[in-house]
Design an enzyme around this catalytic site. Sequence first.
Site, PDB file in Angstrom:
ATOM      1  N   LYS A 105      36.089  57.780  47.134  1.00  0.00           N
ATOM      2  CA  LYS A 105      34.922  58.282  47.878  1.00  0.00           C
ATOM      3  C   LYS A 105      34.019  57.109  48.198  1.00  0.00           C
ATOM      4  CE  LYS A 105      33.137  62.316  49.130  1.00  0.00           C
ATOM      5  NZ  LYS A 105      33.872  63.584  49.251  1.00  0.00           N
TER       6      LYS A 105
HETATM    7  N1  GLU Z   1      34.914  64.592  52.554  1.00  0.00           N
HETATM    8  C1  GLU Z   1      35.888  65.622  52.447  1.00  0.00           C
HETATM    9  C2  GLU Z   1      36.029  66.069  51.003  1.00  0.00           C
HETATM   10  O1  GLU Z   1      35.141  65.920  50.212  1.00  0.00           O
HETATM   11  C3  GLU Z   1      37.196  65.258  53.104  1.00  0.00           C
HETATM   12  C4  GLU Z   1      37.932  64.115  52.494  1.00  0.00           C
HETATM   13  C5  GLU Z   1      39.143  63.676  53.303  1.00  0.00           C
HETATM   14  O2  GLU Z   1      39.518  64.332  54.259  1.00  0.00           O
HETATM   15  O3  GLU Z   1      39.702  62.648  52.929  1.00  0.00           O
HETATM   16  O4  GLU Z   1      37.005  66.658  50.617  1.00  0.00           O
END
Ligand code: GLU
Length: 475
Positions: free
Chosen positions: A106
């Site tokens: 993240k």
């Molecule tokens: N930000 C989204 C989540 O928290 C999508 C993450 C992604 O598609 O890699 O799942």
Amino acid sequence: MPRTELSFRDSVDLMFNRAVALVDLPPGLEEKIRVSNATYTVRFGVRLRGQIHTFTGYRSVHSEHMEPVKGGIRYDLAVNQNEVEALAALMTYKCALVEAPFGGSKGGLCIDPRAWEEHELEQITRRFAYELIKRDLIHPAQNVPAPDMGTGEREMAWIADQYKRMNTTDINGNACVTGKPIGGGGIQGRTEATGRGVQYALQEFFREPRDVARTGMEGDLDRKRVIVQGLGNVGYHAAKFLSEEDGCIITTIIERDGALVSHDGLDVEDVHHWIAQHGGVTGYPNARYFEDGNALLEQECDILIPAALEGVINMSNADNINAKLIIEAANGPVTAGADEILRRRGIEIIPDLYANAGGVTVSYFEWVKNLSHIRFGRMQRRQEEARHELIIRELERLDSYLGNAWSMSPGFKSKYLKGAGELELVRSGLDDTMRAAFDSMRAARDAKAEVTDFRTAAYIVAIDRVAASYRAKGL
Ligand code: GLU
């Protein structure tokens, strides 16, 4: 039970610990799975409005048991290391649960995106991307970001372009980030994916009478009274699909500047339009307005959908939550302390790592599309239609032969003839993923008497799968 509120990171770890205690793992593996592998912090300057502004960003990698690692990039002033590490850990478990073949990661940038013009945001994003790309923290085979709070397809297009400028001979450059616009290598259905996944999760919940009975509700989604907190991308799409397609009544929408209430149901599209025009819900004419929005989380409803920030349901309000079912469209909206209270009160929760996994699921499809360099359905669609045409011709012969005794139902022919395009295939893949993951959660809940909630069940499935991957590698 924690006596005081834990940090987001500790909250996730506590939920992990509760589940891992029920899983049989070789010594030491539990610790290896729980800990965050690495978090990179970068401070960079951008010359804007006549001076240099310094920004702080993060990219945290929680687990590389599978690569690339995956997870969004968030733009928000409250972004901090603890938060990105918690969110990266959730990505590991989320990907394992929905069988997206990624590790967890993240990123975040401490910024208020509303405070900057578009061309300024582009400069900032490109500079942040540059810092991550040169350390392989954005890379099609190693680390693939996506949108999160405060970012969307516009930012992803800038990131993809920045990567391609820095790696001009990488034929798979588009796969370095997902959530891109269609014209920039994206996939149909990605923007709606997380909200769509919330809808599919609820549909699947209501398919199992045992699950519904635990909540004291009956029947299906029709006429269920729903509170949505946060009408961003996820909350908007979830509320829109649930009200337009499943008959849910959206009684309350809670936003930053207050809440709107209508017992007959809010028009989601209309409210969304109002927010886009006016920056908030204040002044919206077709509903009652309440300034203290978060107080309305405690209103009576069937389904509560927190779809914005983490920690909104916490030890200060968990005793007063008056919902029969909570579905966590956001990441970490229920703190570990609140989770304990809600479990004791018998309120069912569909946990974040399952409920909002639609986004990363469709990201997976986009990544595969980028690597295969072809749109889904391009080879099969017309061939499928040609085969359907054969059946329709036979049915038409029967139709004319039988006269008034039989005819095709209205609309059948055009519906049946139409081969599936990319959007239909993406939705079908997402629906299948959400159903299969729910099945695995149910199985884990049924398997042990100690497992009395879906969150623990979801963690058990995820931990089992991550552990299996480590075992296969011989680690
Ligand atoms: N930000 C989204 C989540 O928290 C999508 C993450 C992604 O598609 O890699 O799942």
